[in-house]
Design an enzyme around this catalytic site. Sequence first.
Site, PDB file in Angstrom:
ATOM      1  N   ASP A 163      35.258  29.540  23.780  1.00  0.00           N
ATOM      2  CA  ASP A 163      36.262  30.000  22.824  1.00  0.00           C
ATOM      3  C   ASP A 163      36.555  31.463  23.147  1.00  0.00           C
ATOM      4  O   ASP A 163      36.128  31.977  24.187  1.00  0.00           O
ATOM      5  CB  ASP A 163      35.777  29.820  21.381  1.00  0.00           C
ATOM      6  N   LYS A 209      36.568  22.115  23.537  1.00  0.00           N
ATOM      7  CA  LYS A 209      35.561  23.054  23.033  1.00  0.00           C
ATOM      8  C   LYS A 209      34.619  22.385  22.043  1.00  0.00           C
ATOM      9  O   LYS A 209      33.398  22.523  22.135  1.00  0.00           O
ATOM     10  CB  LYS A 209      36.222  24.260  22.372  1.00  0.00           C
TER      11      LYS A 209
END
Length: 260
Positions: free
Chosen positions: A183, A164
């Site tokens: 996320d 991420k």
Amino acid sequence: MGISLGELWEGFSASDCRFAELAKYLAGARVLRQDPVECLLQFLCSSNNNIARITKMVDFLASLGSHLGNVEGFEFHEFPSLERLSLVSEVELRNAGFGYRSAPQSSLLFSCRRSFKQAKYITGTVDVLQSKHSGGAEWLLSLRKLDLQEAIDALCTLPGVGPKVAACIALFSLDQHHAIPVDTHVWKIATRYLLPELAGVRLTPKLCSRVAEAFVSKYGKYAGWAQTLLFIAELPSQKAILPSDFCAMEENKSAKTKER
């Protein structure tokens, strides 16, 4: 600034009526092209932290750079070079509050064990970059020439950088305009509007890839820019800008999706 935001928004709006409505009120959401070193260090600060703590940490790092001036009471500094950052010890960063936000009292021991990982990640990452034959700043800039997955894989070799965070760095500093940092917030957006069949399913690394593919399929090579506006639209400060009837309509649609 060479990218026409108006043209992008027109294209996104043509393929997504919800985006078209949001763009009327959030028209200026432009993705910055940051310096990769600055972007990387900022996102290392962001992991598992809130805005106030992230701001404090980034301000500390910036204060180590050359002073640029004072504007209306605010001090501005050039972001420090890797050479300057290499002189900062892990202890100094710990003393400056670099670490995750505190865990509940019941898990105090666990919190103590993990609370200063960010200090370790930052010094570790700086050390790795300093060891690069071509220089760390140059190595990061060279990632702009790679495919997205190659750039993410390279970034993930750095301490504290996962998929991420790597996608964030790729989007905001490495010209990877279709990078999608997934996320829990982006996952909710995806399951609400792009992949409703996955609502209620637990997010996994495999599903992260599916979410990214769904965004690219919907919005094309600048999907990361579209995702940025959709993400911003979920922030409480930005929801306040949207008309109350629009927010009410969104809530009704969300409720119906959950019922299905």
